[in-house]
Design an enzyme around this catalytic site. Structure first.
Site, mmCIF file in Angstrom:
data_model
loop_
_atom_site.group_PDB
_atom_site.id
_atom_site.type_symbol
_atom_site.label_atom_id
_atom_site.label_comp_id
_atom_site.label_asym_id
_atom_site.label_seq_id
_atom_site.Cartn_x
_atom_site.Cartn_y
_atom_site.Cartn_z
ATOM 1 N N ASP A 53 43.764 37.880 42.168
ATOM 2 C CA ASP A 53 43.607 36.798 43.121
ATOM 3 C C ASP A 53 45.027 36.340 43.463
ATOM 4 O OD1 ASP A 53 42.589 34.273 44.285
ATOM 5 O OD2 ASP A 53 43.462 33.416 42.467
HETATM 6 P P1 ADP Z 1 43.114 32.796 46.861
HETATM 7 O O1 ADP Z 1 42.037 33.761 47.075
HETATM 8 O O2 ADP Z 1 44.430 33.281 47.392
HETATM 9 O O3 ADP Z 1 43.222 32.268 45.481
HETATM 10 P P2 ADP Z 1 41.422 30.696 47.796
HETATM 11 O O4 ADP Z 1 40.248 31.587 47.848
HETATM 12 O O5 ADP Z 1 41.465 29.642 46.784
HETATM 13 O O6 ADP Z 1 42.773 31.532 47.766
HETATM 14 O O7 ADP Z 1 41.591 30.010 49.208
HETATM 15 C C1 ADP Z 1 41.655 30.822 50.334
HETATM 16 C C2 ADP Z 1 42.160 30.088 51.532
HETATM 17 O O8 ADP Z 1 41.289 29.036 51.836
HETATM 18 C C3 ADP Z 1 43.494 29.448 51.313
HETATM 19 O O9 ADP Z 1 44.550 30.319 51.572
HETATM 20 C C4 ADP Z 1 43.437 28.314 52.337
HETATM 21 O O10 ADP Z 1 43.761 28.820 53.600
HETATM 22 C C5 ADP Z 1 41.990 27.921 52.325
HETATM 23 N N1 ADP Z 1 41.736 26.795 51.431
HETATM 24 C C6 ADP Z 1 41.006 26.788 50.313
HETATM 25 N N2 ADP Z 1 40.958 25.581 49.745
HETATM 26 C C7 ADP Z 1 41.720 24.779 50.535
HETATM 27 C C8 ADP Z 1 42.093 23.397 50.480
HETATM 28 N N3 ADP Z 1 41.689 22.587 49.509
HETATM 29 N N4 ADP Z 1 42.889 22.949 51.449
HETATM 30 C C9 ADP Z 1 43.305 23.755 52.421
HETATM 31 N N5 ADP Z 1 43.001 25.035 52.520
HETATM 32 C C10 ADP Z 1 42.217 25.562 51.599
HETATM 33 MG MG MG Z 2 42.864 31.226 43.691
#
Ligand code: ADP
Ligand code: MG
Length: 613
Positions: free
Chosen positions: A308
């Site tokens: 991730d």
């Molecule tokens: P990753 O898979 O890289 O760990 P997440 O799945 O947690 O990332 O989140 C994916 C995308 O969703 C982030 O890159 C962001 O664009 C958006 N996102 C998620 N949660 C938030 C939040 N609390 N505020 C703003 N954007 C968010």
């Molecule tokens: Mg994450």
């Protein structure tokens, strides 16, 4: 106590046997007396071993003691009284030595438990009161002085200190803690003093959970372990049958006795539990919590590693680099609105936005209701408006079009950054750009990961393609899947599995829990990470340091390698020993020595796993 009784019987019986043996050599006693003495020790030995055989038979285990009882009986029938006694002495003595060796493996775990915090000093109306650490309640204020152990998880209210967190992370470099920082139970305040508001105590606390997991790991058995048991189940009747055949052909009860002794699959059944306990203990000291032997075994087969992004391969401490505005909205307006929404989120991106807003002393609105949408963003109902923040998918969900023009304005010239769109009442008013750096040494770590036989690495993220490619390129991760919602992450993992890969997934957040569960092995990063992720993962890393991943893979490989070595060695000794004893080359006495030597060599080999780095 039981152990002591066993030892006492063995010692007394052994002394009697030595006395009888000396008497038979020097004939200072009448021969009949010597014979009776030898016979008596043999019968005591038979009772001794038959007792434990009966116990294992009641538990439906066809173990070594069953074979050994028959062997002792056979020796007595053959008038080999001394051999009968020595067989039991060797077995009993060997068992005690084996216990000692396996205790060394368990020690790593006991040390963990011993080091857990016992008492705490709470502050009540300015007075210091001593209480038990497991009785602390959420919200109580505890005082920890220099040299003191932090008794529960909490947040620093007052004071500054350098804290040694090696007990949970395996890293001895002290970390500075000040007001507002999270601290963990079981860690040590080296310099300075802290007043901490308790958030989790006792079994719920970080250290409590580590102990619980390691204990559980010890109790549950790996499939390969059960295999050894199964093997013993078929093996015993087989050897008994073989003994009968040998007796039919040779009429030589001594050969049969030797056969039974040497054929006991002790070494075989001991090797796996010892190896697994040693490895789990070793890993725990490095801040790697392996839930059970099965995870350890599965890790050995892993050839695809999925990461991730946010909070896993990146530092998890993203920072706001820029705030962009649309129309005549102001910088402060966009940031304050974003922060109002992010107040309810635990996402690392939310922390970044909030930090920035606090730095600029902005007034944040208060929201009545909020809705966190994993992998896309969060929306809240403010007193007078509706706010949505997140990526393009989040905007789509709220039927807000992100036109090419807006996208260009918001993202231009900022490769590798995460764009958080900020919308009020269905209108995009600006964006917050956040950048997150890869964790330290990530390139070297990736190289090490590949050297352990990982064929494919994949970066799986809900972030945009640009940001994802940027990080993957920097780290040397083979493939990227971006804009993935939590359920799409699960599908990606399933796809890899159908392609024939054995998949390990490294993740942190709430939205990773399904993917962690879908993977063959889930690896959760950081104890500060989400509880859900830790619960579903087969492995939890108590530290954020990615170098634990190659370490973990190496430990798993070494464990399986050593178990295989041991099984091969033990089988070889068994087979050769069986062949030789059938031919009458090995007497029962020597057979019992070989048998015990075999078990000890295997145990000592397994203990090497305590030192794998
Ligand atoms: P990753 O898979 O890289 O760990 P997440 O799945 O947690 O990332 O989140 C994916 C995308 O969703 C982030 O890159 C962001 O664009 C958006 N996102 C998620 N949660 C938030 C939040 N609390 N505020 C703003 N954007 C968010
Ligand atoms: Mg994450």
């Amino acid at each position: 106590m039981k152990e002591k009784l066993k030892i006492a019987v063995l010692v007394i019986n052994g002394t009697l046997a030595v006395f009888a043996w000396a008497a038979s050599l020097t004939s200072f006693l009448p021969q009949a007396t010597t014979q009776t003495l030898e016979f008596t020790t043999a019968v005591i030995s038979l009772c001794f071993i038959a007792f434990s055989a009966a116990k294992s038979l009641l538990g439906r285990v066809f173990g070594i003691d069953v074979l050994a009882s028959v062997a002792v009986l056979a020796s007595i029938v053959a008038h080999e009284y001394l051999a009968a006694t020595v067989v039991v002495l060797m077995l009993g003595g060997g068992e005690i030595l084996e216990d000692y060796a396996s205790q060394r493996a368990t020690k790593a775990i006991e040390k963990l438990i011993e080091a857990s915090p016992q008492t705490a000093t709470i502050l009540e109306n300015g007075k210091e009161i001593e209480v038990r650490a497991d009785e602390l309640r959420t919200g109580e204020i505890v005082l920890v002085k220099p040299g003191g152990k932090i008794p529960a998880d909490g947040i620093v209210q007052k004071g500054q200190a350098s804290v040694n967190q090696s007990s949970i992370t395996g890293e001895s470099m002290p970390v500075g803690k000040a007001e507002g920082d999270d601290v963990f139970s079981g860690t040590l305040v080296e310099l300075g003093a802290l007043e901490i508001s308790v958030t989790r105590a006792g079994e719920q606390s970080t250290y409590g959970r580590i102990i619980k997991m390691v204990k559980e790991a010890e109790e549950r058995r790996a499939p390969i372990e059960r295999m050894a048991d199964k093997y013993a189940k078929y093996f015993t009747p087989l050897i008994l049958g073989l003994g009968a055949v040998v007796y039919l052909f040779t009429q030589d009860i001594i050969r049969v006795a030797a056969l039974f002794v040497i054929a006991c699959p002790c070494a075989l059944t001991l090797t796996t539990p010892t190896a697994i306990v040693a490895s789990i203990g070793n890993a725990a000291r490095k801040g790697i919590l392996i839930r059970n032997g099965a995870s350890l075994e599965k890790l050995n087969e892993v050839d695809a590693l999925v990461f991730d992004k946010t909070g896993t391969v990146t530092s998890g401490k993203p920072q706001v680099t820029e705030v962009r505005t649309l129309g005549n909205h102001t910088h402060a307006e966009v940031l304050a609105l974003a922060a109002t929404a992010e107040k309810c989120s635990e996402h690392p991106l939310a922390q970044a936005v909030l930090t920035k807003a606090y730095e600029e002393n902005l007034d944040l609105g208060c929201s009545d209701s909020f809705n966190i949408q994993p992998g896309v963003g969060v929306c809240v109902q403010d007193t007078d408006c509706h706010i949505a923040v997140g990526n393009e998918k989040m905007m789509e969900k709220h039927s807000i079009m992100v036109s090419d023009e807006v996208r260009a304005l918001m993202t231009e010239g900022s490769p590798g950054q995460t764009v958080i769109y900020v919308a009020r009442d269905d209108e995009i008013i600006g964006s917050v750009l956040v950048s997150d750096t890869p964790r330290k040494d990530s390139e070297t770590i990736m190289r090490r990961v590949k050297s352990t036989g990982i064929k494919k690495t994949l970066l799986l993220t809900g972030d945009n393609a640009q940001a994802a490619n940027h990080i993957a390129g920097h780290m040397g991760i083979d493939e990227v899947a971006s804009n993935q919602l939590p359920d799409e992450k699960v599908k990606q993992i399933r796809k890899l599995k159908t392609e024939g890969f054995t998949v390990a997934m490294v993740g942190d957040g709430i939205n990773d829990a399904p993917a962690l569960a879908e993977a063959d092995v889930g690896i959760a990063m950081g104890l500060a990470g989400t509880d859900v992720a830790i619960e579903t993962a087969g492995v939890t890393l108590a530290t954020d340091n990615l170098d634990r991943i190659p370490k973990l893979l190496r430990i798993s490989k070494a464990t399986i390698r050593i178990i295989k070595q041991n099984i091969a060695f033990a089988m070889l000794v068994n087979v050769v020993g069986i062949a030789l004893s059938i031919q009458g080359v090995i007497p029962p006495l020597l057979a019992s020595m070989i048998h015990e030597g075999n078990a000890l060599i295997v145990m000592i080999n397994a203990l090497r796993l305590l030192r794998v780095d």
